[in-house]
Design a protein around this motif. Sequence first.
Motif, PDB file in Angstrom:
ATOM      1  N   TYR A   1      41.447  23.260  23.547  1.00 23.59           N
ATOM      2  CA  TYR A   1      41.327  24.687  23.810  1.00 23.59           C
ATOM      3  C   TYR A   1      39.981  25.182  23.283  1.00 23.59           C
ATOM      4  CZ  TYR A   1      46.213  24.720  25.130  1.00 23.59           C
ATOM      5  OH  TYR A   1      47.406  24.474  25.773  1.00 23.59           O
ATOM      6  N   THR A   2      39.337  26.003  24.078  1.00 27.83           N
ATOM      7  CA  THR A   2      38.011  26.501  23.732  1.00 27.83           C
ATOM      8  C   THR A   2      38.095  27.934  23.208  1.00 27.83           C
ATOM      9  OG1 THR A   2      37.600  27.455  25.915  1.00 27.83           O
ATOM     10  CG2 THR A   2      37.030  25.127  25.611  1.00 27.83           C
ATOM     11  N   VAL A   3      37.030  28.351  22.548  1.00 23.54           N
ATOM     12  CA  VAL A   3      36.852  29.782  22.308  1.00 23.54           C
ATOM     13  C   VAL A   3      36.753  30.438  23.682  1.00 23.54           C
ATOM     14  CG1 VAL A   3      35.291  31.531  21.374  1.00 23.54           C
ATOM     15  CG2 VAL A   3      35.718  29.409  20.104  1.00 23.54           C
ATOM     16  N   GLN A   4      37.552  31.457  23.914  1.00 26.64           N
ATOM     17  CA  GLN A   4      37.626  32.041  25.253  1.00 26.64           C
ATOM     18  C   GLN A   4      36.453  32.987  25.481  1.00 26.64           C
ATOM     19  OE1 GLN A   4      41.581  33.643  25.985  1.00 26.64           O
ATOM     20  NE2 GLN A   4      42.512  31.874  24.972  1.00 26.64           N
ATOM     21  N   GLN A   5      35.737  32.711  26.560  1.00 29.46           N
ATOM     22  CA  GLN A   5      34.624  33.573  26.938  1.00 29.46           C
ATOM     23  C   GLN A   5      34.447  33.528  28.445  1.00 29.46           C
ATOM     24  OE1 GLN A   5      30.945  32.107  25.135  1.00 29.46           O
ATOM     25  NE2 GLN A   5      31.937  30.144  24.786  1.00 29.46           N
ATOM     26  N   ASN A   6      33.943  34.629  28.980  1.00 30.05           N
ATOM     27  CA  ASN A   6      33.786  34.776  30.424  1.00 30.05           C
ATOM     28  C   ASN A   6      32.459  34.188  30.899  1.00 30.05           C
ATOM     29  OD1 ASN A   6      36.074  36.162  31.639  1.00 30.05           O
ATOM     30  ND2 ASN A   6      35.558  37.888  30.287  1.00 30.05           N
ATOM     31  N   TYR A   7      32.522  33.573  32.074  1.00 28.49           N
ATOM     32  CA  TYR A   7      31.338  33.083  32.762  1.00 28.49           C
ATOM     33  C   TYR A   7      31.396  33.580  34.207  1.00 28.49           C
ATOM     34  CZ  TYR A   7      30.891  29.791  28.862  1.00 28.49           C
ATOM     35  OH  TYR A   7      30.761  29.238  27.608  1.00 28.49           O
ATOM     36  N   THR A   8      30.244  33.962  34.737  1.00 26.85           N
ATOM     37  CA  THR A   8      30.204  34.269  36.171  1.00 26.85           C
ATOM     38  C   THR A   8      30.113  32.978  36.977  1.00 26.85           C
ATOM     39  OG1 THR A   8      27.801  34.538  36.022  1.00 26.85           O
ATOM     40  CG2 THR A   8      29.164  36.536  35.833  1.00 26.85           C
ATOM     41  N   SER A   9      29.594  31.926  36.341  1.00 30.46           N
ATOM     42  CA  SER A   9      29.573  30.600  36.951  1.00 30.46           C
ATOM     43  C   SER A   9      29.413  29.592  35.830  1.00 30.46           C
ATOM     44  CB  SER A   9      28.427  30.464  37.953  1.00 30.46           C
ATOM     45  OG  SER A   9      27.172  30.433  37.297  1.00 30.46           O
ATOM     46  N   LEU A  10      29.793  28.333  36.114  1.00 28.71           N
ATOM     47  CA  LEU A  10      29.660  27.289  35.102  1.00 28.71           C
ATOM     48  C   LEU A  10      29.235  25.993  35.779  1.00 28.71           C
ATOM     49  CD1 LEU A  10      30.177  26.912  31.976  1.00 28.71           C
ATOM     50  CD2 LEU A  10      32.247  25.695  32.653  1.00 28.71           C
ATOM     51  N   ASP A  11      28.274  25.303  35.170  1.00 37.01           N
ATOM     52  CA  ASP A  11      27.872  23.991  35.655  1.00 37.01           C
ATOM     53  C   ASP A  11      28.933  22.970  35.251  1.00 37.01           C
ATOM     54  OD1 ASP A  11      25.551  25.013  36.694  1.00 37.01           O
ATOM     55  OD2 ASP A  11      24.293  24.424  34.998  1.00 37.01           O
ATOM     56  N   ILE A  12      29.437  22.229  36.230  1.00 35.80           N
ATOM     57  CA  ILE A  12      30.435  21.193  35.987  1.00 35.80           C
ATOM     58  C   ILE A  12      29.824  19.884  36.463  1.00 35.80           C
ATOM     59  CG2 ILE A  12      32.798  20.418  36.423  1.00 35.80           C
ATOM     60  CD1 ILE A  12      33.590  23.275  36.987  1.00 35.80           C
ATOM     61  N   HIS A  13      29.606  18.989  35.528  1.00 36.69           N
ATOM     62  CA  HIS A  13      28.908  17.744  35.828  1.00 36.69           C
ATOM     63  C   HIS A  13      29.918  16.674  36.241  1.00 36.69           C
ATOM     64  CE1 HIS A  13      25.317  19.662  34.172  1.00 36.69           C
ATOM     65  NE2 HIS A  13      26.138  20.142  33.245  1.00 36.69           N
ATOM     66  N   VAL A  14      29.411  15.605  36.824  1.00 41.35           N
ATOM     67  CA  VAL A  14      30.286  14.567  37.371  1.00 41.35           C
ATOM     68  C   VAL A  14      31.238  14.053  36.291  1.00 41.35           C
ATOM     69  CG1 VAL A  14      30.359  12.301  38.464  1.00 41.35           C
ATOM     70  CG2 VAL A  14      28.523  13.887  39.025  1.00 41.35           C
TER      71      VAL A  14
END
Length: 591
Positions: free
Chosen positions: A255-268
């Motif tokens: 579980y992460t610290v919850q924070q908003n992103y408008t987009s996120l880079d997701i790598h292979v």
Amino acid sequence: MALSRFWGLFLIHIALLLGLCFAEDPFVFYDFEVSYITASPLGVPQQVIAINNKFPGPTINATTNYNVVVDVRNKLDESLLIHWSGIQQRRSSWQDGLPGTNCPIPPKWNWTYQFQVKDQIGSFFYFPSLHFQRAAGGFGGFIINNRAIIPIPFDTPDGDITILIGDWYTRNHTALRKTLDAGKDLGMPDGVLINGKGPYRYNDTLVPDGIEYETINVHPGKTYRLRVHNVGVSTSLNFRIQSHNLLLAETEGSYTVQQNYTSLDIHVGQSYSFLLTTDQNASTDYYIVASARFVNESQWKRVTGVAVLRYSNSKGKAAGPLPDSPQDEFDKTFSMNQARSIRWNVSASGARPNPQGSFRYGSINVTEVFVLKNKPSVTIDGKRRSTLSGLSFVNPATPIRLADQYKIKGVYKLDFPNRPLTGAPKLETSIINGTYRGFMEVILQNNDTKVQTYHMSGYAFFVVGMDYGEWSENSRGTYNKWDGIARTTAQVYPGAWTAILISLDNVGVWNIRTENLDSWYLGQETYVRVVNPEATNKTELPMPDNALYCGALSKLQKPEDISLATSITCSGPKLFITVLMIASALSLLSY
């Protein structure tokens, strides 16, 4: 009469035995028939790998400590292994589904995986690990839910949605293999798929008519958990949903610290959980976008996946331009700073009641250090190869774990260097000799020109630092020693390094590799061998009864035995109880 009483009581006792087996931790069962089908995700008919005639495959759904049983029937024309990426296989690298630990499942055979998702929660996926097969499909999601007694650090979502994104080629995986074997690059992918489907026709020039696209149906005023996995070949993707924020909540079991992103880079190879609140006015549908990163976007426009988010009260189709990707062509720190912002929620409970942060990794003394450096591909013995610290890994004919079990010599070398070699690159089956209960620091140095994602089986490691340039001893001063995220993959940007810490408490043979499928295929990997000097079933489970044999042990392989392939393992005491039950039932015949 006595015989009927015998069978009646015998069946009762068998039921009691099964009850004992299942009472400890529940089982979930899946049948996977892996075969080729013809599909046209980008409008071109091609051969893809399906599971139960579906592409992508089914999502496995389990809960912490459940036992998972997957009976795999290989209907391909080549051998097969299924790897459960991120599932730690506690005490049982026998089930990891990689050539360093398992002999492959031959064509037309079936083989049953059985493992426990011990002390894990989160979002993962599985895929075929041999012969470049992941480029043809065979992948699916893998969910591990919290036990009911462990609260999740957010309100229970109104729905749970798996989204598989990845770059895609219209050439089949055998053709892609031949391209690499010939010493050539794969070239630009033909597109990006979302849940096995091509792009919504947002642009008449870029997207031909007639392509089936994915639609995610939602209701207004709800919150959904989106589990997004990059299952592609080698392309980093930026994920975003038009006019919506993505509240990051979990990644690969933490579980992460919850924070908003408008987009996120997701790598292979990476997986993320977002909470999506459907709080927009639904005047139209909304775009879901996965677009290529760190490329010339004007040339790579077609390498964009587009799906549709549709509210139940939507008033029209999605239209207009796609939401912008990050405008960072001249700012190479944007994506890295985004990655650094992902932090461990130290107060949340994970698989156990105690907070995640109760494991204070920053106060543990490091016992061994390895710097793993990759460079652009090289030529070794006339063949194009990828290397790690100057070594290009050669998978042995006899899996490493099997060789250890039977004390076969000469299969591998325990001499992987702590620092990169300075001489000519070599082909070797060289692995890392990990110290049981040691604490290993690994620096991943990427001197190539593209992002690399590294994965390690058997563990969640702590991502404690990353930066551009060459790592040095002074770089430790920048490490995050408190809330660095624990996960199973980490990206390493070109010309940069990433540092990870690993607590070697899981006995077995564990793969560390790039998730970039082309580089992995060409040898950019090794294994870490972790042995408890005291032989005990408490730290490693016995070799499974249905283990396959190959290489130097091929003569031990018997013809396929379906009964062994589908057996369910119970512990020794339970087998003893079984004998007592059968004996008591047989005693009835004496009356």
